[in-house]
Design an enzyme around this catalytic site. Structure first.
Site, short mmCIF file in Angstrom:
data_model
loop_
_atom_site.label_atom_id
_atom_site.label_comp_id
_atom_site.label_asym_id
_atom_site.label_seq_id
_atom_site.Cartn_x
_atom_site.Cartn_y
_atom_site.Cartn_z
CG PHE A 159 -1.79 -1.13 1.45
CD1 PHE A 159 -3.09 -1.12 0.98
CD2 PHE A 159 -1.35 -2.26 2.12
CE1 PHE A 159 -3.93 -2.20 1.17
CE2 PHE A 159 -2.16 -3.36 2.31
CZ PHE A 159 -3.47 -3.32 1.84
CG ASP A 160 1.21 5.82 -1.80
OD1 ASP A 160 2.33 6.00 -1.27
OD2 ASP A 160 0.52 6.74 -2.26
N GLY A 161 0.93 5.28 1.11
CA GLY A 161 0.42 5.90 2.32
C GLY A 161 -0.60 7.00 2.06
CG PHE A 270 -4.21 -1.39 -3.27
CD1 PHE A 270 -5.22 -1.58 -4.20
CD2 PHE A 270 -3.90 -2.43 -2.41
CE1 PHE A 270 -5.91 -2.79 -4.28
CE2 PHE A 270 -4.59 -3.64 -2.47
CZ PHE A 270 -5.59 -3.81 -3.41
CG ASP A 272 -2.24 8.84 -4.36
OD1 ASP A 272 -2.28 10.07 -4.51
OD2 ASP A 272 -1.23 8.24 -3.92
#
Length: 297
Positions: A159-161, A270, A272
């Site tokens: 995951f991105d933050g 994932f 954004d």
């Protein structure tokens, strides 16, 4: 009382490789697509971007000997053309029994009634609408269909933050004022937990599922972020405040993420930002999360 299962909805194009079928639709129209699917309904479809993610999730049910994960198929197909998809599900031995075939309409409206924790699709508009309903959702980019990331049943998620696990409030500062202002703001707010982003509830559900395993947990999670010191501290304190543990945390200071994701062997990543997903997609399944300041509607 047994907790409710982790529930993931996935579109048919994310689960299986439907590129040939879609090419027929785009070249010849709906009726030709319908005939093609019916003529080939006994020909199993190959795995798509999300296939091994689903397969490894469903393996958790076998390990627990109870239904701790449920997969829902949400499709723009009709039930008529969708028969090939269910035949393929049976062929590949996937325990998927619930579905919504929407005959050309968007299936996003059913993510809430099914109680979904996550929705994966290859249709960007459906993903945005699911996010607006407060459900974690990502658009799986085409690029690595059918390639299993590892020879084990362990599910690895990265995951991105900012704008994924966390809100985009810090990213807004970075976009408006630059790196120096971002770093200064994060250092000043280091003791204040970040608000949750669109994937916080999904991460919490994953974490809760991980806690059901005393040893040999089949889920491994990683944070893969462009942040560096001193902006790392707020992330660590935020996860601590949420009482959520990630197995690995990579603070890359702006380095390209793709090689690290390959090394982690992520089953899905994932993020954004489209450019990060596009760089990763040739190597591992990448899910674009169209949320936050970098994704204006």
């Amino acid at each position: 009382m047994t907790p409710r299962p982790l529930t993931v909805a996935i579109s048919s194009r994310a689960l299986f490789d439907l590129r040939d079928s879609n090419a027929v639709y785009e070249a010849e129209g709906l009726e030709a697509y319908r005939r093609f699917q019916i003529d080939n309904e006994d020909q199993p479809l190959d795995p798509g971007e999300g296939f091994y993610f689903v397969k490894k999730l469903l393996n958790i049910n076998k390990l627990k000997k109870e239904k701790r994960v449920e997969i829902i198929l949400l499709s723009r197909n009709s039930a008529d053309t969708g028969l090939r998809i269910f035949n393929s599900i049976e062929h590949h031995g996937l325990d998927v029994t619930k579905a919504a075939f929407c005959g050309g309409d968007s299936p996003y409206r059913y993510v809430r009634p099914f109680g979904c924790d996550l929705f994966l699709s290859t249709h960007g508009a459906d993903v945005r609408q699911a996010l607006e309903q407060g459900v974690a959702a990502a658009n799986l980019l085409l690029g690595s269909s059918g390639r299993e990331r590892s020879g084990t049943d362990e599910l690895r998620l990265a995951f991105d933050g900012d704008a994924v696990l966390f809100s985009d409030e810090a990213e807004q500062i970075y976009q408006a004022q630059g790196l120096e202002a971002f770093s200064a703001a994060e250092a000043a707010e280091a003791g204040k937990p970040l608000p949750g982003g669109p994937f916080k509830s999904f991460l919490q559900a994953l974490h809760d599922l991980q806690q059901e395993f005393d040893q040999g947990c089949p889920i491994r999670t990683a944070l893969v972020t462009a942040r560096e010191a001193p902006a790392h501290e707020r992330v660590i304190r935020t996860l601590r405040a949420w009482n959520i543990r990630l197995d690995e945390s990579l603070f890359l200071g702006g380095m390209t993420k793709a090689e690290f994701l390959k090394a982690f062997a992520a089953d899905v990543f994932f993020d954004d930002q489209t450019q990060h997903c596009e760089a990763a997609a040739p190597h591992i399944p990448a899910g674009h999360v169209p949320s936050g300041v970098t994704n204006p509607s």
